[in-house]
Design a protein around this motif. Structure first.
Motif, PDB file in Angstrom:
ATOM      1  N   VAL A   5      30.548  38.766 -19.617  1.00 40.00           N
ATOM      2  CA  VAL A   5      29.535  39.413 -18.781  1.00 40.00           C
ATOM      3  C   VAL A   5      28.166  39.094 -19.375  1.00 40.00           C
ATOM      4  CG1 VAL A   5      28.822  41.534 -17.657  1.00 40.00           C
ATOM      5  CG2 VAL A   5      31.208  41.248 -18.371  1.00 40.00           C
ATOM      6  N   VAL A  63      30.502  36.398 -15.585  1.00 45.71           N
ATOM      7  CA  VAL A  63      30.304  37.591 -14.760  1.00 45.71           C
ATOM      8  C   VAL A  63      28.874  38.074 -14.944  1.00 45.71           C
ATOM      9  CG1 VAL A  63      31.074  39.956 -14.295  1.00 45.71           C
ATOM     10  CG2 VAL A  63      32.723  38.236 -15.103  1.00 45.71           C
ATOM     11  N   THR A 101      29.086  41.131 -10.000  1.00 45.29           N
ATOM     12  CA  THR A 101      29.456  42.546 -10.028  1.00 45.29           C
ATOM     13  C   THR A 101      28.860  43.323  -8.850  1.00 45.29           C
ATOM     14  OG1 THR A 101      27.686  42.856 -11.673  1.00 45.29           O
ATOM     15  CG2 THR A 101      29.943  42.777 -12.483  1.00 45.29           C
ATOM     16  N   PHE A 147      32.095  46.347 -14.095  1.00 46.63           N
ATOM     17  CA  PHE A 147      33.192  45.406 -13.901  1.00 46.63           C
ATOM     18  C   PHE A 147      34.533  46.047 -14.248  1.00 46.63           C
ATOM     19  CE2 PHE A 147      35.875  41.884 -15.523  1.00 46.63           C
ATOM     20  CZ  PHE A 147      35.943  41.118 -14.370  1.00 46.63           C
TER      21      PHE A 147
END
Length: 260
Positions: free
Chosen positions: A74, A152, A182, A224
């Motif tokens: 992420v 992400v 997301t 997430f």
């Protein structure tokens, strides 16, 4: 950048396995990859991995990877401006697997100037980055950190394209990592009228300082993980998850519109 061209290649690989020569031939046609002597190792360094089967047939690893086994990275960046004129100012990222944090990445990038509005927004001043590594050093370290993880981010197009463009300009090639937004994922799993980071942090009671890269990456990671917990039970593999984040929100919108 040739993101659409790469997506077209990957969309075919999602549907079926392909011969080694076909895969290398297709990727070698991408303008930003023409200087690379492509093989499986180079593609993995660029972010995409394959299983090599009989008769040199390649299958996307994400087609069969179970979600709980997949590593997701992420990411969030702060920049001095937009993708066409700005520079990366800070990168923050956190790797997670099966809901657990694996490791973190955080670095300022040395820049010559920071616009006043960016300092006001982020709190980052020029003095804070004057002794930081340069962009090439930070991107080299980040690329090794990212590996072939799923990229992400909240509004993934911005962070992904900005980093991919910067990597290419520094001679590292573009990103080939599969990616998840997301915002899209939240629209599939969280009923709300707003899906900005602040709005979702409030809903999920996530506390963090906004507009700093690692803090925003950690907040997006919590979003997430929450959404992973809301996945339908039939979604098992990484590619099924990616497909779900892109299509479920559209189905929900159509359903809601039809039943108003």
């Amino acid at each position: 950048m040739s993101l659409e061209q790469v997506d077209n290649i990957v969309s075919k690989l999602i549907k079926e396995s392909k011969p080694y020569a076909w895969v290398m031939g297709e990727f070698s046609q991408v303008e930003e990859l023409k200087d690379f002597e492509l093989d499986l190792e180079i593609l993995e360094l660029l972010g995409i991995t394959f299983h090599l089967g009989k008769n040199n047939i390649l299958s996307l690893k994400t087609r069969t990877n179970k979600i709980k086994e997949q590593i997701f990275c992420v990411v969030d960046i702060e920049s001095t401006g937009g993708i066409n004129s700005g520079k990366i100012l800070e990168i923050g990222a956190v790797k997670i697997q099966n809901h657990k944090e694996l490791e973190r990445f955080e670095s300022f990038v040395k820049v010559d100037e920071i616009p006043p509005n960016i300092t006001e927004l982020t709190g980052i001043e020029l003095a804070m980055v004057k002794d930081s590594p340069n962009l090439i050093q930070v991107l080299e370290a980040f690329r090794l950190f990212l590996g072939d993880s799923i990229f992400v981010a909240h509004n993934v197009k911005f962070d992904y394209n900005f980093i991919s463009k910067s990597l290419y300009e520094c001679g590292f090639g573009i990103l080939l990592n599969r990616r998840i937004c997301t915002i899209d994922f939240a629209q599939c799993c969280i009923e709300n009228s707003h899906y900005g980071l602040d709005a979702l942090k409030e809903i999920l009671k996530i506390e963090s300082t906004h507009h700093r890269a690692l803090n925003d990456a950690l907040a997006a990671a919590e979003i997430f993980k929450y959404c992973l917990g809301k996945l339908p039970s039939h979604i098992k593999t990484t590619e099924e998850l990616i497909h779900f984040t892109k299509t479920a929100k559209l189905k929900n919108k159509c359903y809601n519109k039809k039943h108003k």
